[in-house]
Design a protein around this motif. Sequence first.
Motif, PDB file in Angstrom:
ATOM      1  N   LEU A 129       8.836   2.176   4.583  1.00  0.00           N
ATOM      2  CA  LEU A 129       9.697   2.598   4.081  1.00  0.00           C
ATOM      3  C   LEU A 129      10.392   2.869   5.460  1.00  0.00           C
ATOM      4  O   LEU A 129      10.085   3.865   6.464  1.00  0.00           O
ATOM      5  CB  LEU A 129       9.206   4.067   2.964  1.00  0.00           C
ATOM      6  N   SER A 130      11.716   3.613   5.287  1.00  0.00           N
ATOM      7  CA  SER A 130      12.059   4.052   5.977  1.00  0.00           C
ATOM      8  C   SER A 130      11.362   5.552   6.805  1.00  0.00           C
ATOM      9  O   SER A 130      11.778   6.357   6.041  1.00  0.00           O
ATOM     10  CB  SER A 130      13.855   3.946   6.460  1.00  0.00           C
ATOM     11  N   PRO A 131      11.027   5.853   8.172  1.00  0.00           N
ATOM     12  CA  PRO A 131      10.789   6.827   8.148  1.00  0.00           C
ATOM     13  C   PRO A 131      11.786   8.708   8.265  1.00  0.00           C
ATOM     14  O   PRO A 131      12.919   8.245   8.596  1.00  0.00           O
ATOM     15  CB  PRO A 131      10.008   7.523  10.270  1.00  0.00           C
ATOM     16  N   VAL A 133       0.956  -1.379   0.051  1.00  0.00           N
ATOM     17  CA  VAL A 133       0.145   0.259  -0.199  1.00  0.00           C
ATOM     18  C   VAL A 133       0.780   1.232  -0.048  1.00  0.00           C
ATOM     19  O   VAL A 133       1.723   1.429   1.044  1.00  0.00           O
ATOM     20  CB  VAL A 133      -1.015   0.306   0.942  1.00  0.00           C
ATOM     21  N   LEU A 134       0.763   1.908  -0.741  1.00  0.00           N
ATOM     22  CA  LEU A 134       1.746   3.031  -1.442  1.00  0.00           C
ATOM     23  C   LEU A 134       0.798   4.768  -1.628  1.00  0.00           C
ATOM     24  O   LEU A 134       0.381   4.215  -2.554  1.00  0.00           O
ATOM     25  CB  LEU A 134       3.052   2.458  -2.685  1.00  0.00           C
ATOM     26  N   GLY A 164       4.501   4.636   3.148  1.00  0.00           N
ATOM     27  CA  GLY A 164       4.903   2.830   2.445  1.00  0.00           C
ATOM     28  C   GLY A 164       4.764   2.053   2.884  1.00  0.00           C
ATOM     29  O   GLY A 164       5.982   1.291   3.767  1.00  0.00           O
ATOM     30  N   GLU A 165       3.607   1.342   2.801  1.00  0.00           N
ATOM     31  CA  GLU A 165       3.905  -0.525   3.835  1.00  0.00           C
ATOM     32  C   GLU A 165       3.744  -1.296   3.077  1.00  0.00           C
ATOM     33  O   GLU A 165       2.346  -2.002   1.934  1.00  0.00           O
ATOM     34  CB  GLU A 165       2.107  -0.026   4.399  1.00  0.00           C
ATOM     35  N   LEU A 166       3.911  -2.297   3.856  1.00  0.00           N
ATOM     36  CA  LEU A 166       3.964  -3.990   3.045  1.00  0.00           C
ATOM     37  C   LEU A 166       3.336  -4.455   4.635  1.00  0.00           C
ATOM     38  O   LEU A 166       3.773  -4.726   6.050  1.00  0.00           O
ATOM     39  CB  LEU A 166       4.789  -4.078   2.850  1.00  0.00           C
ATOM     40  N   SER A 198       5.321   7.674   4.043  1.00  0.00           N
ATOM     41  CA  SER A 198       5.281   7.890   3.105  1.00  0.00           C
ATOM     42  C   SER A 198       5.953   7.552   1.577  1.00  0.00           C
ATOM     43  O   SER A 198       7.114   8.391   1.577  1.00  0.00           O
ATOM     44  CB  SER A 198       5.074   9.277   2.827  1.00  0.00           C
ATOM     45  N   ALA A 199       5.732   7.097   0.728  1.00  0.00           N
ATOM     46  CA  ALA A 199       5.684   6.949  -0.519  1.00  0.00           C
ATOM     47  C   ALA A 199       5.891   7.894  -1.440  1.00  0.00           C
ATOM     48  O   ALA A 199       6.381   8.261  -2.444  1.00  0.00           O
ATOM     49  CB  ALA A 199       5.414   5.650  -1.305  1.00  0.00           C
ATOM     50  N   GLY A 200       4.534   8.249  -1.162  1.00  0.00           N
ATOM     51  CA  GLY A 200       4.265   9.507  -1.925  1.00  0.00           C
ATOM     52  C   GLY A 200       5.100  10.774  -2.170  1.00  0.00           C
ATOM     53  O   GLY A 200       5.594  11.624  -2.953  1.00  0.00           O
TER      54      GLY A 200
END
Length: 736
Positions: free
Chosen positions: A526-528, A495-496, A510-512, A585-587
């Motif tokens: 993702l690393s915060p 989920v990005l 930025g999640e699995l 966040s991937a965004g």
Amino acid sequence: MDEGWRIRVRGQVQGVGFRPYIWQLARSMGLRGRVFNDPEGVLIEAAGDGLAAFVAAIPARAPVLARVDAVTHEGAVFDLPEGFEIAESRGVGAETRVTPDAASCPDCVAEVFAPGRRQGYAFTNCTHCGPRFTILQGLPYDRARTTMAAFPMCAACRAEYENPGDRRFHAQPVACPDCGPRLWLEPGAGDAIVGAVAVLRSGGIVAVKGLGGFHLACDAGNARAVALLRARKRRPAKPFAMMGTLAMIGATCAVSEAEAALLRDPAAPIVLLQKVAEVLPEEVAPGQAVLGWMLPYTPLHHLLIAEFGGPLVMTSGNLSGEPQVIGNAEARDKLRAFADAFLMHDREIARRLDDSVERAAPPMVLRRARGRVPGTLPLPEGFETAPQVLAYGGQMKAAICLLKNGQALLGHHLGELDEALTWEAFLAADADYAALFDHAPEVVACDPHLGYRATQAAHGRGLPVIEVQHHHAHMAACMVENGWPLDSGPVAGIVLDGVGLGPDGTIWGGELLLGDYLGFERRGWLSPVAMPGGDMASREPWRNALAQLDAARLGPLADEMFGAQPLALLRQAVRAGVNAPLTSSAGRLFDAFAAVLGFEGAQTYEGEAAMALEARARPDGVAYPLGGVEGVIETAPLWQAWAQDRAVGVAPEVMAARFHAGLAQGFARRARALVERGEARAVALSGGCFQNALLLEMTVVALGDLPVLIHRRTPANDGGLALGQAVVAAARAVSG
């Protein structure tokens, strides 16, 4: 009295010519009886030989706009006529589906351009096309419950309407110049279409009243006209949608068979197409490799495009951020600063609906609206006893979802709820859907973010509230769209997206995830990294680039690239934790990478930097690495690899592609491991970043032969959140 069968047909079966279809089918099979609409759909009372064959034939030969969910029957005794008849509708209420608005059919388009009483008539329609949801005021769907009730039919239209053998039999919007809505131009006299085209050819802007609201139209080939529209609408860069014929579209974009079919679909969405020729001015879609096109979908549009002889920009008639204008007086008031003329008509619009936005390759819905709403999705196996649920979605790209009778109705795109007028539209849609579909929810679902207006509204309903974590809702929406049964086991959800509140109080994106409808575990993220300035970081990508480069120990590069910005002040704020929340966040990662590749200044619309990055990418088969094994997915290796590429002069287009590939492969590798270890049975891809066609394609390729669930009919972005919230709430209710 006669012995026979009472046959119930459920689905999208009103307003699509279903009763005349049944009339013709029954007569051809020698049956006696009647057919009529009621709140549950269509009911047939029939007697005679061959009833079993008749029931089997019903879904097989249904009209093009019909969607048959179920056909059931029971024995009955009743008083039937000698032949077979179409009877008046019975009852009130709403247990059936409503048909979305449908683009003009070929027969009606031909009629508009051929000699006859409807030649040049802008409101020509029949049972197979025309307005539906945008004119509907109540169910069952009859003319008296639509905005066409204000136009009594003339004798000629009445004869067509009452003839079961006519394609206009019980077409509720049927009309002609003698009895139907009329078209005019303000200011102007004479032929309204000719007058509007004169304004367009002079470089002016025309406000055009359509099905679900007003468009602002201008000559798509006139750079000055497009620039004028941008200046007046205060929309400096967001791409404009365009309308034209297939030949006009093909002159600028590659159009595959699938894309042509989607353009011609009765929903008539805006379709995103790859640009192949620089025929139109850059001002139409600055910096973009794709253009948004739609075909004319009403007789008015067909007449306008034919008279103009070229493509037109057709963008929503509204102030940026506000809902689309639908009323004549409202248009005169709100659009007078934009438009040089108004192409008006006097058929009221019952509810505002923007144009849907879609892709055909890969299939995806970016904005679900006119032509798709209020179409429903069947709930998967295991949800048979689900209660009625109302879900309110999130703050961005707001939409409402209703669950009832084994169906999920995901409502139309509303917009951003921090805008006061959009909030009013949200409240109006909430009341509208409840009344129209006779919905009585037992539970309300929402996002846990208490700052969201939708969440506050959910808690104000006086009903039990189920809060559904933002990214769990994304994953569940993807699962239900793909028919994933309730007890089919967990999936790995990549989920990005931009931002969503995590249960730990931090900002995720930025999640699995590993989970099902009932719950989830966070297996990777993702690393915060800090968002310097908080919400300002969402608008100014360089802020995210500063934080990412500093986190990757590449601060000197940030100094070199963004030295004109107040870096020392922001770094001090980050160290102190002042207005610099951490996010996975991937965004924001997309924004940061766009900034280091040259995206300057502030974003003028959501996703602008990421879209520019996607448009720029030219894959070369190389991917930037992501570090970490379990838990945190380290982004520092990605930035260090980019820095090396930059030092040796690798082209920005190649670096953009390597960024996409790195993100895709990094998450796919971890999701694949969950499936291969037997912890997950499939991989679900959701979140707004997966509207990026390149990222989606690269991720699917990286997952190889694994079962992959993707969004095709509902938005991967926050427009699908309410659907996920609703099914999670339903799953918890069903499971006790």
